[in-house]
Design a protein around this motif. Sequence first.
Motif, short mmCIF file in Angstrom:
data_model
loop_
_atom_site.label_atom_id
_atom_site.label_comp_id
_atom_site.label_asym_id
_atom_site.label_seq_id
_atom_site.Cartn_x
_atom_site.Cartn_y
_atom_site.Cartn_z
N ARG A 95 63.24 28.00 -0.22
CA ARG A 95 64.68 28.08 -0.46
C ARG A 95 65.43 28.43 0.83
O ARG A 95 66.13 29.46 0.91
CB ARG A 95 64.99 29.10 -1.55
N PRO A 96 65.30 27.60 1.86
CA PRO A 96 65.89 27.94 3.16
C PRO A 96 67.40 27.73 3.19
O PRO A 96 67.98 27.06 2.33
CB PRO A 96 65.19 26.96 4.11
N ASP A 97 68.04 28.29 4.19
CA ASP A 97 69.44 28.01 4.50
C ASP A 97 69.44 26.72 5.32
O ASP A 97 69.26 26.75 6.55
CB ASP A 97 70.04 29.17 5.28
N TRP A 98 69.64 25.58 4.66
CA TRP A 98 69.51 24.29 5.34
C TRP A 98 70.53 24.13 6.47
O TRP A 98 70.26 23.47 7.47
CB TRP A 98 69.64 23.14 4.34
N GLY A 99 71.71 24.74 6.28
CA GLY A 99 72.70 24.67 7.35
C GLY A 99 72.19 25.31 8.63
O GLY A 99 72.33 24.76 9.72
N ALA A 100 71.55 26.50 8.49
CA ALA A 100 71.00 27.19 9.65
C ALA A 100 69.84 26.40 10.26
O ALA A 100 69.68 26.35 11.48
CB ALA A 100 70.54 28.59 9.26
N VAL A 101 69.05 25.78 9.38
CA VAL A 101 67.91 24.99 9.88
C VAL A 101 68.40 23.79 10.68
O VAL A 101 67.93 23.53 11.80
CB VAL A 101 67.02 24.53 8.70
N TRP A 102 69.37 23.05 10.15
CA TRP A 102 69.85 21.85 10.82
C TRP A 102 70.65 22.14 12.07
O TRP A 102 70.77 21.29 12.95
CB TRP A 102 70.66 20.99 9.85
N ARG A 103 71.21 23.35 12.14
CA ARG A 103 71.94 23.70 13.37
C ARG A 103 71.03 23.78 14.59
O ARG A 103 71.49 23.69 15.72
CB ARG A 103 72.69 25.03 13.19
N ARG A 104 69.74 23.92 14.33
CA ARG A 104 68.76 23.92 15.43
C ARG A 104 68.20 22.52 15.67
O ARG A 104 67.11 22.36 16.20
CB ARG A 104 67.61 24.87 15.10
N TRP A 105 68.96 21.49 15.30
CA TRP A 105 68.44 20.13 15.36
C TRP A 105 67.98 19.70 16.76
O TRP A 105 66.99 18.95 16.86
CB TRP A 105 69.46 19.13 14.80
N PRO A 106 68.62 20.14 17.87
CA PRO A 106 68.08 19.72 19.17
C PRO A 106 66.64 20.20 19.40
O PRO A 106 65.81 19.47 19.95
CB PRO A 106 69.05 20.34 20.17
N VAL A 107 66.35 21.45 18.96
CA VAL A 107 65.00 21.97 19.11
C VAL A 107 64.04 21.22 18.20
O VAL A 107 62.94 20.82 18.60
CB VAL A 107 64.96 23.48 18.79
N HIS A 108 64.47 21.00 16.95
CA HIS A 108 63.63 20.26 16.01
C HIS A 108 63.36 18.84 16.50
O HIS A 108 62.27 18.30 16.34
CB HIS A 108 64.29 20.21 14.63
N LEU A 109 64.38 18.23 17.12
CA LEU A 109 64.22 16.88 17.64
C LEU A 109 63.17 16.85 18.74
O LEU A 109 62.30 15.97 18.77
CB LEU A 109 65.55 16.34 18.16
N GLY A 110 63.24 17.81 19.67
CA GLY A 110 62.25 17.87 20.74
C GLY A 110 60.85 18.06 20.20
O GLY A 110 59.90 17.42 20.66
N LEU A 111 60.72 18.93 19.20
CA LEU A 111 59.42 19.18 18.61
C LEU A 111 58.93 17.96 17.83
O LEU A 111 57.74 17.64 17.83
CB LEU A 111 59.48 20.40 17.69
N SER A 112 59.86 17.27 17.17
CA SER A 112 59.49 16.06 16.44
C SER A 112 59.00 14.96 17.38
O SER A 112 58.00 14.29 17.11
CB SER A 112 60.68 15.56 15.62
N LEU A 113 59.71 14.79 18.50
CA LEU A 113 59.31 13.77 19.47
C LEU A 113 57.92 14.03 20.03
O LEU A 113 57.15 13.09 20.27
CB LEU A 113 60.33 13.71 20.61
N SER A 114 57.60 15.31 20.22
CA SER A 114 56.30 15.64 20.81
C SER A 114 55.21 15.75 19.74
O SER A 114 54.20 15.03 19.79
CB SER A 114 56.38 16.95 21.59
N GLY A 115 55.41 16.61 18.75
CA GLY A 115 54.36 16.90 17.79
C GLY A 115 54.19 15.88 16.69
O GLY A 115 53.06 15.56 16.30
N MET A 116 55.30 15.33 16.20
CA MET A 116 55.22 14.38 15.10
C MET A 116 55.00 12.94 15.59
O MET A 116 54.31 12.17 14.94
CB MET A 116 56.49 14.44 14.25
N ILE A 117 55.64 12.60 16.71
CA ILE A 117 55.60 11.20 17.17
C ILE A 117 54.55 11.01 18.26
O ILE A 117 53.58 10.26 18.08
CB ILE A 117 56.98 10.76 17.66
N ALA A 118 54.73 11.66 19.41
CA ALA A 118 53.82 11.43 20.54
C ALA A 118 52.38 11.79 20.19
O ALA A 118 51.45 11.01 20.44
CB ALA A 118 54.29 12.21 21.76
N TYR A 119 52.18 12.98 19.61
CA TYR A 119 50.82 13.40 19.27
C TYR A 119 50.17 12.43 18.29
O TYR A 119 49.02 12.02 18.47
CB TYR A 119 50.83 14.80 18.68
N THR A 120 50.92 12.06 17.24
CA THR A 120 50.33 11.20 16.22
C THR A 120 50.03 9.81 16.77
O THR A 120 48.99 9.21 16.45
CB THR A 120 51.28 11.10 15.01
#
Length: 313
Positions: A62-87
């Motif tokens: 039950r997260p605060d989605w607004g607070a989570v999405w406000r960190r989208w630049p960090v999540h994007l960097g992590l997604s590019l590396s961990g979710m995309i490049a690694y996979t």
Amino acid sequence: MNAGRAEAVGPVLALILATLFWAGNYVVGAFAVRTMDPLELTYLRWVIAAVPLLVIAQVVERPDWGAVWRRWPVHLGLSLSGMIAYTLLLYGALRHTSAIDASLINAANPAVIALCALALFRDRIRPRAATGILLGLLGVLVVLTDGNLPAVLGLQINRGNALMLAAILVWSLYTLFGRHLTGSPPIASTAVQAVLAAVVLTPMALWSGVHWPQEHEAAWSLLFIGIFPSVGSYLLWNMALRRVPAGRAGVFLNLITVFTVLISVAMGASLSLAQLGGGALVFCGIALVSSRPQPAAASTRSIEPTTDPQDTV
């Protein structure tokens, strides 16, 4: 008494199942890349996993989605590396090497993470951990060269093993920088990163003509990867972490390699002396890196192995 035992067994069973599903990503992934290219498999994996992860995050955290999405630049960097490049690197590696070799190389992640932490953040490495790192890297070299260590000088290394080595380097950076992500629950963070991975890869998927596989075996393999390693493992792992200390849970990550080897052998694969010897060195190195020092007054911090649930997806 029986209730107490059940409470103790539950988290352990969850950890075992989580690592079993992650091991399945290697074995089933090696089969899937025979008919699907890495981009296709990576894209469809996160498309499948994104919505269930969002739903589970909402129900469990039950997260605060607004607070989570406000960190989208960090999540994007992590997604590019961990979710995309690694996979992409992992599935590219599985096209040229065995699931056993890939999992053995991946088992050296604690050593690689420690070295990256030393280089980037000047984290101190204890002497025992340094010995473990050297043993682990020696074990990886044995696996990389199939026991022919002089081949390192001639760069005579299997292409798949080289890609897997690049994959764990990328994942080490993802893990280290991911430690600085605060204010986002783990499942919600994973869900957001999966969504971003699907969005970022969509133009490439459309351009390259990614489509749902026609072969039944490939389709079932994709569903397995999208549901069990991508959703089930994260849910089980985070449920277990509510009852088990992270340091103790991290030991279970070594089961990924064990399960990968057992499943591969059960399916007819054979183990070479180089794999056995290199694997033994890697696990000895893990034992040294993971061992905790005796309590003592110290002003400098020492690098400890990561226990992030994503360290070996």
